[in-house]
Design an enzyme around this catalytic site. Structure first.
Site, PDB file in Angstrom:
ATOM      1  N   GLY A  59       0.320  -1.071   0.042  1.00 20.97           N
ATOM      2  CA  GLY A  59       0.096  -0.405   0.329  1.00 20.97           C
ATOM      3  C   GLY A  59       0.546   1.448   0.164  1.00 20.97           C
ATOM      4  O   GLY A  59       1.925   1.372   0.291  1.00 20.97           O
ATOM      5  N   ALA A  67       1.933   5.155   1.662  1.00 23.38           N
ATOM      6  CA  ALA A  67       2.787   5.758   2.660  1.00 23.38           C
ATOM      7  C   ALA A  67       0.513   6.043   3.580  1.00 23.38           C
ATOM      8  O   ALA A  67       0.260   6.671   3.122  1.00 23.38           O
ATOM      9  CB  ALA A  67       2.941   6.990   2.667  1.00 23.38           C
ATOM     10  N   HIS A  77       6.453   3.144  15.992  1.00 22.85           N
ATOM     11  CA  HIS A  77       6.012   1.415  15.895  1.00 22.85           C
ATOM     12  C   HIS A  77       6.523   1.401  16.887  1.00 22.85           C
ATOM     13  O   HIS A  77       5.692   0.234  16.866  1.00 22.85           O
ATOM     14  CB  HIS A  77       7.224   1.213  14.676  1.00 22.85           C
ATOM     15  CG  HIS A  77       6.042   1.604  13.454  1.00 22.85           C
ATOM     16  ND1 HIS A  77       5.972   0.424  12.640  1.00 22.85           N
ATOM     17  CD2 HIS A  77       5.950   2.783  12.433  1.00 22.85           C
ATOM     18  CE1 HIS A  77       5.892   1.167  11.813  1.00 22.85           C
ATOM     19  NE2 HIS A  77       5.430   2.229  11.125  1.00 22.85           N
TER      20      HIS A  77
END
Length: 167
Positions: A9, A11, A50
């Protein structure tokens, strides 16, 4: 051969969150193989964000170049490789033979027993880049994504946080 999933996909399309959920559904704890390197403060913040999102069900391993060894050494639980485009960046900027590295990666997949989930960016949907390195990166990422998609059992494209099964 282990189950292999490629999640692609643009960003901020939701691909990492989707891939994390799919990986954990395959078993816990799971290995998070991070390919990013810290180039600057902004990248350090991205990596920290993250990491903060992930819980104790993850065992994190930083591996910017040698994905084959990382996959072999973590073949006891599901693995998430995030992401192939940063891995490609590391290979290209380090003047490594990215095609040979990709062929080694594809060759190890049939040897594995635990599931592997790959995250990659779809970089070919925009304008043609204005410089040689960016064009080479776009082209190489397109080839790498095609090769991994062909080897994968399933391919999912994410857009606006929504997954669409492609294969």
């Amino acid at each position: 051969m282990a189950f292999t999933l490629l999640v692609t996909g643009g960003a901020r399309s939701g691909k990492s969150s989707y891939a994390e959920a799919r990986t954990l559904a395959l078993g816990q704890p799971a290995h998070y193989i991070a390919t990013s390197e810290i180039w600057d403060d902004e990248m350090a913040e991205r990596i920290a964000a993250h990491q903060a999102r992930r819980g104790p069900e993850w065992v994190t391993r930083a591996e910017p170049l040698d994905l084959v060894t990382a996959l072999r050494e973590t073949d006891d639980a599901p693995r998430l490789i995030d992401c192939l485009t940063l891995w490609l960046t590391n290979l290209m900027l380090g003047d490594h033979d990215w095609e040979a590295a990709a062929k080694r990666l594809l060759a190890v997949l049939p040897e594995l027993t635990a599931p592997v989930v790959f995250v990659t960016n779809e970089v070919g949907l925009g304008i043609v880049p204005d410089n040689r390195l960016a064009r080479a990166f776009r082209d190489n990422a397109g080839h790498l994504n095609q090769w991994v998609a062909a080897a994968a059992d399933e391919v999912v494209f994410t857009v606006a946080g929504l997954p669409m099964k492609v294969k």
